[in-house]
Design a protein around this motif. Structure first.
Motif, PDB file in Angstrom:
ATOM      1  N   THR A  85       0.844  -1.203   0.000  1.00  0.00           N
ATOM      2  CA  THR A  85       0.000   0.000   0.000  1.00  0.00           C
ATOM      3  C   THR A  85       0.873   1.244   0.000  1.00  0.00           C
ATOM      4  O   THR A  85       2.039   1.197   0.423  1.00  0.00           O
ATOM      5  N   ASP A  86       0.340   2.344  -0.517  1.00  0.00           N
ATOM      6  CA  ASP A  86       1.025   3.640  -0.459  1.00  0.00           C
ATOM      7  C   ASP A  86       2.474   3.542  -0.935  1.00  0.00           C
ATOM      8  O   ASP A  86       3.381   4.101  -0.315  1.00  0.00           O
ATOM      9  N   THR A  87       2.662   2.854  -2.056  1.00  0.00           N
ATOM     10  CA  THR A  87       4.031   2.684  -2.565  1.00  0.00           C
ATOM     11  C   THR A  87       4.575   4.008  -3.127  1.00  0.00           C
ATOM     12  O   THR A  87       5.791   4.202  -3.149  1.00  0.00           O
ATOM     13  N   GLY A  99      -3.484   1.081  -3.275  1.00  0.00           N
ATOM     14  CA  GLY A  99      -3.446   2.417  -3.869  1.00  0.00           C
ATOM     15  C   GLY A  99      -2.421   3.412  -3.360  1.00  0.00           C
ATOM     16  O   GLY A  99      -1.605   3.115  -2.495  1.00  0.00           O
ATOM     17  N   ASP A 100      -2.470   4.634  -3.938  1.00  0.00           N
ATOM     18  CA  ASP A 100      -1.460   5.693  -3.813  1.00  0.00           C
ATOM     19  C   ASP A 100      -0.167   5.228  -4.485  1.00  0.00           C
ATOM     20  O   ASP A 100       0.812   4.853  -3.822  1.00  0.00           O
ATOM     21  N   LEU A 101      -0.195   5.288  -5.821  1.00  0.00           N
ATOM     22  CA  LEU A 101       0.913   4.710  -6.597  1.00  0.00           C
ATOM     23  C   LEU A 101       1.980   5.722  -6.970  1.00  0.00           C
ATOM     24  O   LEU A 101       3.072   5.340  -7.377  1.00  0.00           O
ATOM     25  N   GLY A 111      -6.197   4.923  -4.906  1.00  0.00           N
ATOM     26  CA  GLY A 111      -5.886   5.802  -3.779  1.00  0.00           C
ATOM     27  C   GLY A 111      -6.257   7.243  -4.112  1.00  0.00           C
ATOM     28  O   GLY A 111      -6.531   7.570  -5.267  1.00  0.00           O
ATOM     29  N   ASN A 112      -6.231   8.107  -3.102  1.00  0.00           N
ATOM     30  CA  ASN A 112      -6.550   9.519  -3.363  1.00  0.00           C
ATOM     31  C   ASN A 112      -5.542  10.163  -4.309  1.00  0.00           C
ATOM     32  O   ASN A 112      -5.872  11.066  -5.073  1.00  0.00           O
ATOM     33  N   HIS A 113      -4.283   9.670  -4.302  1.00  0.00           N
ATOM     34  CA  HIS A 113      -3.268  10.276  -5.179  1.00  0.00           C
ATOM     35  C   HIS A 113      -3.496   9.956  -6.651  1.00  0.00           C
ATOM     36  O   HIS A 113      -2.819  10.521  -7.506  1.00  0.00           O
ATOM     37  N   GLU A 114      -4.408   9.071  -6.935  1.00  0.00           N
ATOM     38  CA  GLU A 114      -4.768   8.805  -8.325  1.00  0.00           C
ATOM     39  C   GLU A 114      -5.907   9.724  -8.777  1.00  0.00           C
ATOM     40  O   GLU A 114      -6.360   9.636  -9.921  1.00  0.00           O
ATOM     41  N   GLY A 164      -9.129  -1.452   0.691  1.00  0.00           N
ATOM     42  CA  GLY A 164      -9.299  -0.096   0.192  1.00  0.00           C
ATOM     43  C   GLY A 164      -8.250   0.844   0.710  1.00  0.00           C
ATOM     44  O   GLY A 164      -7.503   0.533   1.650  1.00  0.00           O
ATOM     45  N   HIS A 165      -8.212   1.991   0.060  1.00  0.00           N
ATOM     46  CA  HIS A 165      -7.315   3.047   0.515  1.00  0.00           C
ATOM     47  C   HIS A 165      -8.047   3.758   1.647  1.00  0.00           C
ATOM     48  O   HIS A 165      -8.764   4.755   1.436  1.00  0.00           O
ATOM     49  N   ASN A 166      -7.860   3.252   2.843  1.00  0.00           N
ATOM     50  CA  ASN A 166      -8.758   3.547   3.942  1.00  0.00           C
ATOM     51  C   ASN A 166      -8.086   2.997   5.201  1.00  0.00           C
ATOM     52  O   ASN A 166      -7.697   1.824   5.216  1.00  0.00           O
ATOM     53  N   GLY A 171      -5.047   1.170   3.986  1.00  0.00           N
ATOM     54  CA  GLY A 171      -3.895   2.030   3.713  1.00  0.00           C
ATOM     55  C   GLY A 171      -4.218   3.473   4.033  1.00  0.00           C
ATOM     56  O   GLY A 171      -5.137   3.778   4.794  1.00  0.00           O
ATOM     57  N   HIS A 172      -3.448   4.368   3.430  1.00  0.00           N
ATOM     58  CA  HIS A 172      -3.610   5.823   3.472  1.00  0.00           C
ATOM     59  C   HIS A 172      -2.953   6.491   4.674  1.00  0.00           C
ATOM     60  O   HIS A 172      -2.392   7.570   4.528  1.00  0.00           O
ATOM     61  N   SER A 173      -3.033   5.895   5.877  1.00  0.00           N
ATOM     62  CA  SER A 173      -2.437   6.620   7.004  1.00  0.00           C
ATOM     63  C   SER A 173      -0.955   6.287   7.175  1.00  0.00           C
ATOM     64  O   SER A 173      -0.306   6.762   8.108  1.00  0.00           O
TER      65      SER A 173
HETATM   66 ZN   LIG Z   1      -3.641   8.366   0.596  1.00  0.00          ZN
END
Ligand SMILES: [Zn+2]
Ligand SMILES: Nc1ccn([C@@H]2O[C@H](COP(=O)(O)O)[C@@H](O)[C@H]2O)c(=O)n1
Ligand SMILES: [Zn+2]
Length: 624
Positions: free
Chosen positions: A48-50, A94-96, A128-131, A233-235, A267-269
């Motif tokens: 996650t968050d790579t 996510g967050d690639l 992810g949000n970065h997408e 999820g990205h969560n 993920g995400h945090s």
């Molecule tokens: Zn994120």
């Protein structure tokens, strides 16, 4: 301005050199995994968050494996699972991009990194949000990435505008129902947290609305049997994290499936975490930046509760034995482990040696990464950083902290509009825009993106009364900020320790000062989760961690006599424009805002000129 910012093309850089990749397994590397993994009936490897860190951490041996090493590992582990007669699922949440030159040094983020990322045989992926910040990236995800993965790409609550039809459509599948090689019937949902910072090319459906959607309720009511729900999820997995919406969705599943196991992957945090929701629902979160590979295993399936046809207790390896909660009546038992992202870890868990480990597929991917790095000139050295600077290992005002140590002097010196150079200026930014520590030694083109990856434009309002401008930082940092950008860098209240101060998210639940030190233990993650402190695969000593505020401020060209100017140019990233205007109050509107240097000078453009200005000493002979 060229690809390398507004300070001249790359061939004007005087000191060009490539930083060599540090070799893993060097003599000082006495650390390593503590014990073999526990293999269950179904097992998970989770990334996650790579954020584009596909080259691994060139300056941190402990996270030094690259994506090619991981390609080999994932394939070896899939084969091991097959040989043992059990399932292994690969999941990404996510967050690639936004965090590394491999993903961010191209005109459009991800052009060179996404094909490398694709080399893993993922079973489930999500967005992810970065997408979703940048419209072109959202379209790339919709038109290319999601298509490549088909129904494995699950975006239960994210739609992107289909430019051909003019309609918003789900990026990937709303859900995936599939049967594993060993016969487990799985229903998977991929849920992004309630993100609101997306461009208008996408729509994020709030979890509370998603659970009312007919497709969701039909999936839950389906006559097809479900042995295992995967809620990924990205969560964040921690239910007390105000950004997390997993609990809401989990409760909706539980309303009709009281006892079916639910495996959550989040993920995400950017933390390592493991949360227990109930007797047969647990969740793992696997860190950030290719520092962590998450491992979970689950057993307890039999013919009465599943279609599982594999081996019940895989032989020759430990098996999971821990119920989610003490005293649980559920048949399901689990294990969780956070693996450090290095070759030593990968060799150990695949039972290989340096000589036997590599597959051609992995070596080819390593070669592709090297080629991309060369093409993008990511190894070019712009300066020699005189010391380490970190985001939160030192107090926010300490010279070792990256904000006073690097960011303030850098923006003060470099973010300057020549036509307004005599004006005093206040420069404001969000701390979340500065993404990683800066290491002593060669400062490369890659490091520019590692420290400041975003294309956030420097804007300004001219001639703001000093009293008004100087009050903004405090307002940004007070209260409301935590709600505006949930789950950025502000730890939740439960992480507050009255004697030790706040923790950051790197080791969010381990009080500083409580250090499990052993011989040969190197500093790193010391994770405390719902099961305690035994989740880290490699034992580490704790890294100090201090609370940092949400926003920073630098000042330049102030009167030399120490007095305050009457007026200042107030400069800030476009990312925080609406908040700055809100905090300036009545009379300040968007039409007063202009680009400061020009409309393409962004947060990607100040670090390289600063390195050329301030870090030229020893640059020809700068030790790693
Ligand atoms: Zn994120
Ligand atoms: N243009 C942008 C986009 C994001 N940020 C910062 O990143 C944070 C989110 O990152 P995660 O990896 O945690 O999703 C966001 O809250 C901002 O702090 C930015 O500065 N500029
Ligand atoms: Zn992230």
């Amino acid at each position: 301005c060229g690809d390398h910012g507004c300070y001249g093309p790359i061939d004007k850089v005087e000191h060009v050199r490539h930083v060599k990749r540090m070799q893993p397994g060097a003599p000082n590397a006495t650390y390593g995994p503590k014990a073999p993994l526990e293999w269950g009936q179904v097992n998970f490897l989770h990334t996650t968050d790579t954020h584009g860190w596909l080259e691994g951490h060139l300056k941190e041996q402990n996270y030094g494996a690259d994506w090619g090493d991981f390609v080999t590992f994932s394939r070896r582990m899939k084969q091991t699972a097959g040989n043992m007669g059990v399932d292994l699922l690969l999941v990404d949440t996510g967050d690639l991009h936004d965090g590394n030159g491999v993903s961010d040094a191209t005109k459009q983020d991800g052009t060179k990194s996404m094909p490398i990322f694709d080399e893993i045989e993922y079973d489930l992926l999500t967005i992810g949000n970065h997408e979703l910040y940048v419209t072109e990236v959202a379209y790339q995800m919709f038109n290319e990435y999601a298509k490549k993965w088909g129904d494995r790409y699950v975006t239960s609550n994210v739609k992107v505008l289909n430019q051909k039809t003019g309609k918003f459509e789900y990026v990937g599948a709303t859900h995936r129902y599939f049967t594993t090689p060993k016969g487990l019937r799985v229903m998977a949902f991929g849920v992004l947290f309630d993100f609101t910072g997306n461009s208008n090319a996408s729509q994020v459906i709030k979890a509370k609305d998603m659970i009312k959607e007919s497709w969701f309720n039909e999936a839950l009511a389906s006559k097809e049997p479900v042995d295992l729900f995967i809620l990924f999820g990205h969560n964040p997995v921690r239910p007390t994290d105000s950004a997390s919406t997993f609990k809401l969705v989990l409760d909706a599943i539980r309303a009709s499936h009281a006892k079916t196991p639910i495996q959550v992957l989040g993920g995400h945090s950017h933390i390592r975490d493991f949360a227990v929701y109930d007797d047969s629902a647990v969740g793992i979160e696997s860190g950030r930046y290719c520092e962590t590979l998450g491992w979970m295993s689950v057993s307890g399936f039999d013919s009465s509760n599943s279609g599982f046809k594999g081996v019940k207790n895989p032989h020759g390896v430990p098996n999971p034995s821990r119920p989610a909660k003490e005293g649980s009546k559920s048949p399901f038992v689990y294990s969780r482990r956070y693996l450090d992202w290095n070759r030593k870890t990968f060799l150990y868990h695949s039972k290989q040696t340096e000589k036997t480990y590599d597959y051609h597929s992995g070596l080819r991917v390593t070669g592709d990464i090297t080629k991309v790095r060369d093409e993008l000139k990511l190894g070019q050295v712009y300066g020699c950083a005189p010391q380490d600077y970190c985001i939160d290992c030192a107090p926010f005002t300490d010279p070792k902290n990256i904000f006073p140590g690097v960011i303030y002097p850098a923006v003060s010196a470099v973010v300057l509009n020549e036509t307004r150079k005599d004006k005093s200026r206040i420069i404001l930014g969000n701390t979340g825009a500065i993404r990683f520590d800066l290491h002593k030694g060669p400062f490369t083109y890659d490091d520019n993106f590692i420290v400041a990856p975003f294309r956030d434009v420097f804007l300004y309002i001219a001639d703001v009364p000093f009293d008004k401008a100087s009050a903004v930082l405090d307002k940004l940092n007070k209260g409301i900020v935590n709600k505006r950008f949930v789950s950025t860098r502000v730890p939740s209240d439960e992480c507050t320790n009255p004697t030790l101060g706040y923790m950051s998210r790197r080791d969010v639940r381990e009080p500083r000062g409580i250090v499990r030190r052993q011989d040969g233990v190197v500093p790193g993650y010391t994770t405390k989760d719902d099961w305690g402190t035994d989740g880290d695969d490699t034992e580490h000593s704790a890294i100090p961690s201090y609370r940092i505020p949400g926003y920073w401020e630098a000042r330049a060209s102030f009167p030399k006599d120490g007095s305050n100017p009457d007026k200042v140019d107030l400069i800030f990233f476009d990312f925080i424009q609406s908040l700055v205007l809100q905090d300036l109050g009545a009379g300040y509107t968007a039409d007063m805002v202009q680009c400061y240097i020009n409309c393409t000078f962004t947060s990607q453009d100040f670090m390289l000129p600063y390195a050329k200005l301030a870090w030229q000493e020893n640059v020809d002979d700068c030790p790693l």
